[in-house]
Scaffold this motif. Sequence first.
Motif, PDB file in Angstrom:
ATOM      1  N   UNK A 186      15.955  40.265 101.071  1.00 33.04           N
ATOM      2  CA  UNK A 186      15.582  41.648 101.359  1.00 33.04           C
ATOM      3  C   UNK A 186      16.648  42.313 102.221  1.00 33.04           C
ATOM      4  N   UNK A 187      17.092  43.487 101.798  1.00 32.40           N
ATOM      5  CA  UNK A 187      18.075  44.261 102.543  1.00 32.40           C
ATOM      6  C   UNK A 187      17.430  45.560 102.998  1.00 32.40           C
ATOM      7  N   UNK A 188      17.302  45.786 104.312  1.00 29.76           N
ATOM      8  CA  UNK A 188      16.788  47.090 104.761  1.00 29.76           C
ATOM      9  C   UNK A 188      17.768  48.187 104.336  1.00 29.76           C
TER      10      UNK A 188
ATOM     11  N   UNK B 197      18.266  52.712 104.107  1.00 29.11           N
ATOM     12  CA  UNK B 197      17.766  54.036 104.469  1.00 29.11           C
ATOM     13  C   UNK B 197      17.183  54.680 103.217  1.00 29.11           C
ATOM     14  N   UNK B 198      16.213  55.556 103.395  1.00 27.22           N
ATOM     15  CA  UNK B 198      15.582  56.195 102.240  1.00 27.22           C
ATOM     16  C   UNK B 198      16.612  56.873 101.338  1.00 27.22           C
ATOM     17  N   UNK B 199      17.648  57.468 101.925  1.00 30.06           N
ATOM     18  CA  UNK B 199      18.660  58.156 101.107  1.00 30.06           C
ATOM     19  C   UNK B 199      19.562  57.185 100.341  1.00 30.06           C
ATOM     20  N   UNK B 200      19.483  55.897 100.613  1.00 30.32           N
ATOM     21  CA  UNK B 200      20.246  54.894  99.868  1.00 30.32           C
ATOM     22  C   UNK B 200      19.520  54.402  98.621  1.00 30.32           C
ATOM     23  N   UNK B 201      18.284  54.824  98.452  1.00 30.17           N
ATOM     24  CA  UNK B 201      17.508  54.393  97.289  1.00 30.17           C
ATOM     25  C   UNK B 201      18.196  54.812  95.996  1.00 30.17           C
TER      26      UNK B 201
ATOM     27  N   UNK C 220      15.285  44.570  97.499  1.00 29.02           N
ATOM     28  CA  UNK C 220      15.182  43.120  97.389  1.00 29.02           C
ATOM     29  C   UNK C 220      15.956  42.686  96.150  1.00 29.02           C
ATOM     30  N   UNK C 221      16.883  41.742  96.361  1.00 25.82           N
ATOM     31  CA  UNK C 221      17.726  41.227  95.290  1.00 25.82           C
ATOM     32  C   UNK C 221      17.327  39.790  94.995  1.00 25.82           C
ATOM     33  N   UNK C 222      17.462  39.388  93.744  1.00 26.98           N
ATOM     34  CA  UNK C 222      17.167  37.993  93.475  1.00 26.98           C
ATOM     35  C   UNK C 222      17.532  37.543  92.088  1.00 26.98           C
TER      36      UNK C 222
END
Length: 155
Positions: free
Chosen positions: A126-128, A130-134, A103-105
């Motif tokens: 909010x941008x969905x 993938x877990x590996x993009x965390x 989530x960006x803001x």
Amino acid sequence: MSPRPPLPPFTAETAVQKARMAEDAWNSRDPERVALAYTEGSVWRNRAEFVTGRAEIVAFLGRKWRRENEYRLIKEVWACEGNRIAVRFAYEWHDDSGQWFRSYGNENWEFDDDGLMRRRFASINDLPIAEEERKFHWPLGVRPLNHPGLSDLGL
């Protein structure tokens, strides 16, 4: 309540201090602790929700953190002048289905003379992911001092 330094008018240095204190409090995910940084009659706009006063802030944050699991936040000062600070932020979390989001803001803050926030306006997307993009992998709680900030992470 006693004053919550740093107090306005803010310098670039004290604005960064204030933003980091807010980040640390929000990363605690403790609504009661977070609410103490706001005036009794603090007014918020958070996305399309309007909140007034500490009791509503506590209720809002309780709902938020029941939905946003493994919440981790980074704030960065964008600008400051007088009793106002503008920050940009990003946070990562997942919902009950396991879908991760970043989530960006942007937030605009206004403080009273005692350093309590009396107005907060937040715009968030909010941008969905993938877990590996965390990118936020520290243990839950306060971001370690050596963890990169938003600019360092290219966010």
